[in-house]
Design an enzyme around this catalytic site. Structure first.
Site, short mmCIF file in Angstrom:
data_model
loop_
_atom_site.label_atom_id
_atom_site.label_comp_id
_atom_site.label_asym_id
_atom_site.label_seq_id
_atom_site.Cartn_x
_atom_site.Cartn_y
_atom_site.Cartn_z
N THR A 130 0.37 4.78 0.64
CA THR A 130 0.30 5.70 1.76
C THR A 130 0.50 4.97 3.08
O THR A 130 -0.22 4.05 3.41
CB THR A 130 -1.05 6.44 1.77
OG1 THR A 130 -1.27 7.03 0.49
CG2 THR A 130 -1.07 7.52 2.84
N ASP A 165 0.86 -1.17 0.00
CA ASP A 165 0.00 0.00 0.00
C ASP A 165 0.90 1.23 0.00
O ASP A 165 1.87 1.28 0.75
CB ASP A 165 -0.89 -0.01 1.24
CG ASP A 165 -1.72 1.24 1.36
OD1 ASP A 165 -2.45 1.56 0.40
OD2 ASP A 165 -1.63 1.92 2.40
#
Length: 877
Positions: A353, A351
């Site tokens: 962020t 992922d």
């Protein structure tokens, strides 16, 4: 800089709300029906905004259970942990054998059960301690919230909020529940933990907010419409709460062996019981002489020897030691097999962020649009120095430390719906540096109002578009010496209507980029060198995701794949996942489906995440990895937590996993050889109707000498070999012929001893029954122990190769202990040892030497074949 200037906020009707909550009366009533309570009454929002709930209204709602008690999702439950470790085939077989021993009162023969009990205790303690640590972390992050009740602001614990409470939100606050915004002053919400979007979302009056999000700038009031498990985040994570046992190849292999043994036990127990009873003279004699216990003990001794419970124990110990080692490096192992799984992972889904980036912006570049005026540097310094600056403005502090000497005389705060902010310094008559009005905002919001010709505007639009395509956040700073037409004495530059000044001219284009974690590049390079494929999956723009990938040294031309174009069919999605590596605009459900598509393509997948939107994918992946600052629900469903959120911790986890797998494969050769010889030994002696020549305690000691203690040492030694699938088949190819050699040696010493004594009856007399017998049962058991242990120690020798001084020392100590167990009186009493005549001792040693020769030949053939494999799976070091 001057802080006295009032800052105005405007609230246009347009918004770009990305996620909404159903606040309709119909939906409210459906939630209340599901809870089995009546509606306490719908309140007027205007009255609620002024007065909040009364004490009576709060009491009514609390009495109906409409409180904001959060689901218990900070970690796995104790029941789940116990179920994982208790309900196994190994434990069932060991438990039944232990019950038989206890019923007969033979407590000293319960030694075999210690491994099974230790296996459960160690595993439960390690995983329960991880649960307690996560629970403590979750408690540390439960801050109070501000609500309006009885016309007053009061701070209450988050779980004391009730349905329809009016909550006051300020910059930095976390939204405690779903709700409807009743008043907003430039309220910008960070929804990245829910949606994956990095940009804040403006929330005007009438918009909805989600629990788990946080306030970036501005303030406002909202009415709670969903408490506790009715919230969007709770419903999302509930789907990820279903228990799934982590897949471990080591434990799966052990379970497979256990299932084989269990299937074989039913006919084998019948054969063993028949053979032992026949050896004792048949059913009639057993009943008459009361020797049934002897037959049962012999049967249990054979069964417990077949079970590689020591391998299960060593696997658990190895996992536990790895968990302790990694715990000192800020890596929390929630489920023991997580260490092994990372060593098997061939695809890591990241992922963006919070995993690759820190979730904040950093300054990239400033491109002046005028050659003479550098006052913009002071203005950018002023924007960055503002104590209420947002994360983008804060990035200006370091590169632009200087601020204007003139005081600020007017300002308009930034809001995401307007997409610009404004500052003014001095008056119209001032000519000092930075005097005049300055506007900082998105290029597309400002270019069309600049005082430049059409060609220049087109040029600026194209430049901004190219920068946006590169994934960088772009801001335009413009300057004007002319106040707006609505200028007033109170607001001399922008007027009471907060309007843009006239004659705006472009000053500089400023670009920002997401701040990449310092350890991201090195860690990704490590995984690439190890042949692990990487996929970046984010809810953000594909351009932004691709830009971050390039920042960490990933050679990725162009933008990422837009997940809105992903096919629904899993086969087609798997093909897309094989082809592309960077994905943007990915929804929470898509993340889960993308992981499944990779698994459909026979990949072993790890998924990192921090937001609630990652929980489903983290749960679905073979190995879910949560960052330390992740949402509680995401940490709860993960297998592994990076407590300090450092991505660079993963290589050490990989190294520990490889050590565990490689060393357990080494030990599997040892334990499965034991299982093989035990199975054949019991079967052969039963068919021959010879009494089983060993007690459970004798077999436990033999196991300890050439398996137990040594396996503990070998399991913890370094072993950097890469993972190669199929450890069980490799172990069996070695263990089966080795087991046959061992049982041949055991048959050989038993045949020779009986031939020497001239007694091939099923049962030999015990010393207490016939002290003058040429050969008693205790002597035969001792000879069997000698042959088995010496051949087993040579098996340990070949398994331990290549030898070093530690391993040689270990083998020497084990041989000394072996001799002491035969000659020390206390050991002789405990084991029922009686040294046999010299010819039997010499035969026992000689037959053990022949067995060792056979094991050596098998080892060399096996080692040669493994070395010829495309991936050399031989344990090293």
């Amino acid at each position: 800089m001057a802080d006295s200037t009032p800052v105005r906020h405007s609230a246009p009707d347009t918004t770009r709300d990305s996620t909404t909550v159903d606040v309709s009366v119909t939906y409210r009533r459906s939630l209340l029906r599901a809870r089995g309570v009546t509606d306490p009454g719908i309140l007027d929002d205007t009255d609620l905004l002024h007065h909040g709930l009364s004490d009576e209204q709060v009491h009514t709602r609390a009495g109906s259970g409409l409180v904001n008690v959060q689901p218990e999702d900070s970690s796995r439950s104790l029941a789940t942990i116990l179920r994982t470790h208790l309900l196994t085939l190994f434990n069932l077989v060991i438990f039944l054998c232990a019950v038989g021993i206890i019923v007969m009162g033979r407590w000293l023969d319960l030694l075999f059960a210690i491994a099974g009990v230790s296996n459960v205790v160690i595993g439960v303690i390690q995983e329960y301690s991880a649960k307690l640590k996560l629970d403590r972390i979750a408690l540390l992050h439960q801050d109070g919230i501000m609500v309006r009740r009885n016309g007053q602001h009061i701070e209450i614990p988050i779980e004391d909020a009730v349905l329809d409470d009016l909550v006051y939100l300020r910059s930095g606050d976390q939204v405690p529940a779903d709700g409807l915004v009743l008043a907003s002053e430039s309220l910008d919400i960070d929804e990245s933990l829910i949606t994956g979007e990095a940009d804040p979302v403006y929330k005007p009056t009438g918009a909805t907010v989600l629990s788990g999000t946080s306030v970036v700038t501005g303030n406002g009031y909202f009415r709670i419409t969903g408490v506790g498990h009715d919230s969007h985040a709770a419903r999302l994570t509930k789907r990820a709460r279903k228990f799934t046992k982590a897949h471990s190849e080591l434990r799966s292999g052990l379970d497979k062996v256990a299932s084989w043994i269990t299937i074989a036990l039913v006919p084998l127990i019948a054969v063993v019981a028949w053979g032992q009873i026949k050896a004792l003279g048949g059913w009639q004699q057993v009943v008459e002489e009361g020797t049934f216990n002897t037959a049962l003990i012999a049967t249990i001794a054979g069964i417990t020897t077949m079970i590689p419970q020591g391998l299960a124990l060593m696997t658990t110990i190895s996992f536990a030691v790895a968990a302790l080692t990694l715990g000192s490096k800020k890596v929390l192992i929630q489920e023991q097999p997580a260490v092994e799984i990372l060593a098997r992972v061939d695809t890591v889904c990241l992922d963006k962020t919070g995993t690759l980036t820190e979730g904040v912006m950093q300054f990239s570049n400033a491109k002046p649009l005028t050659a003479s005026d550098h006052d913009w540097e002071l203005v950018l310094g002023h924007i960055g120095a503002d104590p209420n600056a947002n994360t983008t403005a804060i990035a200006l502090r370091e590169p632009f430390p200087n601020t204007p000497t003139l005081s600020q005389t007017d300002a308009i705060a930034f809001s995401s719906e307007r997409r610009w902010s404004a500052f003014a310094f001095g008056s119209v008559q001032d000519t000092q540096a930075a005097a005049g009005a300055w506007v900082l905002g998105a290029p597309e919001a400002l270019i069309d109002v600049l005082n430049v010709d059409a060609a220049r505007k087109a040029e600026l639009h194209e430049s901004a578009k190219q920068l946006a395509t590169s994934g960088k956040r772009t801001m335009l700073l413009a300057h004007s010496s002319t106040p707006s037409q609505s200028a007033s004495a109170k607001h001399p530059w922008f007027g009471d209507d907060a309007a843009l000044p006239g004659d705006l001219s472009p000053a500089v284009v400023v670009t920002f980029e997401e701040k990449v974690r310092a350890d991201a590049r090195e860690t990704l390079e490590y995984f690439q060198q190890q042949g692990v494929e990487l996929k970046v999956i984010s809810g953000d723009s594909p351009h932004t995701v691709a830009a971050v990938a390039r920042q960490i040294g990933w050679d990725h031309p162009g933008s990422g794949f837009d997940a809105r174009d992903l096919p629904d069919n899993i086969e087609d999605m798997a093909a897309v996942m094989e082809k592309h590596s960077v994905f943007g605009r990915v929804s929470p459900d898509q993340k889960e489906q993308m992981v499944k598509a990779l698994q459909h393509g026979q990949h072993v997948v790890a998924m990192t995440g921090d937001g609630v939107n990652d929980a489903l994918a983290v749960k679905t992946a073979d190995l879910g990895i949560a960052m330390g600052d992740a949402a509680a629900a995401t940490k709860a469903v993960s297998r592994l937590v990076l407590l300090d959120s450092k991505f660079s911790r993963l290589p050490s986890v990989l190294a520990e996993g490889r050590k565990v797998i490689a060393n357990m494969e080494r030990l599997a050769h040892l334990f499965l050889a034991k299982t093989t010889y035990a199975f054949l030994f019991v079967l052969l002696f039963s068919l021959l109707a010879w009494q089983y020549p060993a007690l459970p305690r004798q077999m436990s000691t033999a196991d300890f000498l050439f398996i137990g203690l040594a396996s503990f040492i070998l399991a913890l030694m370094p072993n950097p070999r890469r993972y190669v699938a199929g450890f069980l088949s490799r172990a069996l190819k070695f263990a089966l012929p080795t087991g046959i050699v061992l049982v041949a040696a055991l048959w050989g010493i038993n045949w020779y001893a009986r031939a020497w004594a001239g007694n091939f009856n099923g049962v030999l007399p015990y010393a207490s029954e016939d002290p003058g017998a040429r050969l008693v049962m205790e002597q035969l058991q001792t000879a069997t122990f000698i042959t088995l242990t010496l051949a087993g120690l040579w098996l340990l020798n070949v398994i331990s190769r290549p030898l070093n001084w530690q391993k040689v020392g270990m083998l020497l100590v084990l041989h000394i202990v072996f001799v002491l167990s035969l000659v020390v009186p206390l050991s002789q009493w405990y084991h029922h040892f009686i040294l046999p005549p010299a010819p039997i001792i010499l035969a026992a040693v000689g037959i053990a030497a022949l067995g060792a020769l056979g094991i050596e030949i098998i080892h060399r053939i096996h080692d040669t074949r493994m070395g010829m494999a495309p991936d050399d799976p031989r344990p090293r070091g």
